[in-house]
Design an enzyme around this catalytic site. Structure first.
Site, mmCIF file in Angstrom:
data_model
loop_
_atom_site.group_PDB
_atom_site.id
_atom_site.type_symbol
_atom_site.label_atom_id
_atom_site.label_comp_id
_atom_site.label_asym_id
_atom_site.label_seq_id
_atom_site.Cartn_x
_atom_site.Cartn_y
_atom_site.Cartn_z
ATOM 1 N N ARG A 105 2.377 4.957 -3.870
ATOM 2 C CA ARG A 105 1.749 3.634 -3.791
ATOM 3 C C ARG A 105 1.917 2.905 -5.123
ATOM 4 O O ARG A 105 2.173 1.698 -5.146
ATOM 5 C CB ARG A 105 0.273 3.758 -3.416
ATOM 6 C CG ARG A 105 0.044 4.221 -1.989
ATOM 7 C CD ARG A 105 -1.426 4.246 -1.619
ATOM 8 N NE ARG A 105 -1.987 2.908 -1.514
ATOM 9 C CZ ARG A 105 -3.285 2.655 -1.449
ATOM 10 N NH1 ARG A 105 -4.172 3.636 -1.501
ATOM 11 N NH2 ARG A 105 -3.719 1.403 -1.341
ATOM 12 N N CYS B 139 -7.896 1.865 -8.656
ATOM 13 C CA CYS B 139 -7.221 2.544 -7.548
ATOM 14 C C CYS B 139 -6.944 1.487 -6.488
ATOM 15 O O CYS B 139 -6.583 0.363 -6.832
ATOM 16 C CB CYS B 139 -8.085 3.697 -7.025
ATOM 17 S SG CYS B 139 -9.744 3.182 -6.515
#
Length: 279
Positions: free
Chosen positions: A176, A234
């Protein structure tokens, strides 16, 4: 201030009758069935905490997928979990503390010092052969008073400039960070200047946090030490709390970007970097 409690210490507290507020925070991206898992089996005495509704506000593009709730909402929830002034609180999950850390961080931010993560979580408890219980458990209402501002935080503007004088850690999975996949947020990649530091690297094969010295070495390889201004993000501010817990174990204070990449990537005016380099 200790961050972790191990299974033997928790079991000793429970069996000796020491008052302990035990909170089950099972949740994971892509698994909305934490409550069902809890009802099937949990550590005896544990109260279930629903992360999306009790530890977050509804998603908001300007604040991310899991915005922090206001102080009064958290206080109402904490009293509902049975927390009283002076209590010891232990939070756990079944995912290496990656969701329980959200509760740990929020209570610490709220000025509540005696909150711990159960190291290894439900798997460690189960692995020790200790009893499990099914069904719903509730506690008598608590009286805890919640404040705010106990932990450092940054906003998107600070995140944009952080790499100029410190280290901004991206706690998501490496793919990611690199922009190879993005299952939930509008753009793939990372905040320019951020360093990839997946939370999985904070844990051993059993889902327990690495020893403090190993964590210090891990973060040193990423350019972080106790003197480095450090912040973490995050996808939505959940697993970044795990990174902050690991940093605390290593003796390093770090700030949280609560909106994280879900907030950042929703703002078309903010650039996104891809690839393995900070950019």
């Amino acid at each position: 201030m200790a961050t972790l409690m191990d299974v033997s210490a928790l079991n000793a507290r429970i069996t000796s009758g020491q008052r302990t507020v035990l909170l089950d925070v099972r949740w994971a991206l892509g698994d909305p069935d934490g409550r069902a898992h809890y009802l099937r089996e949990h550590i005896p005495g544990a109260v279930y905490v629903d992360l999306p509704t009790e530890l977050a506000e509804p998603a908001d593009p300007a604040r991310g997928r899991h915005p922090l709730p206001p102080t009064e909402k958290l206080q109402e929830a904490a009293r509902g979990w049975g927390i009283c002034e002076g209590d010891v609180v232990v939070a756990y999950d079944d995912a290496g503390s990656t969701s329980a850390a959200r509760l740990w961080w929020m209570l610490r931010n709220a000025g509540f010092g005696s909150v711990y993560l159960l190291d290894g979580g439900l798997a460690a408890w189960r692995g020790a052969g200790l009893p499990l219980k099914e069904g719903l458990e509730q506690s008598a209402p608590g009286d805890v008073t919640i404040t705010d501002g106990g932990m450092p935080v940054i906003d998107a503007a600070k995140a944009a400039e952080w790499a100029a004088y410190g280290v901004l850690l991206d706690a998501r999975a490496g793919e990611r960070y690199r922009g190879e996949i993005e299952p939930v947020d509008p753009r793939a990649g990372h905040i320019p200047g951020a360093v990839s530091a997946p939370t999985t690297g904070n844990l051993d094969d059993g889902g327990r946090f690495l020893p403090a010295e190993e964590l210090r070495l891990r973060f040193a390889r990423l350019g972080v030490n106790a003197a480095t201004p450090t912040a973490a993000y995050c996808g939505s501010g959940v697993t970044a709390a795990h990174e902050i817990a690991a940093l605390e174990i290593a003796g390093i204070t770090a700030a949280l970007f609560p909106g994280s990449f879900s907030e950042w990537s929703n703002d078309a005016s903010r650039p996104v970097a891809t690839g393995a380099a900070p950019g």
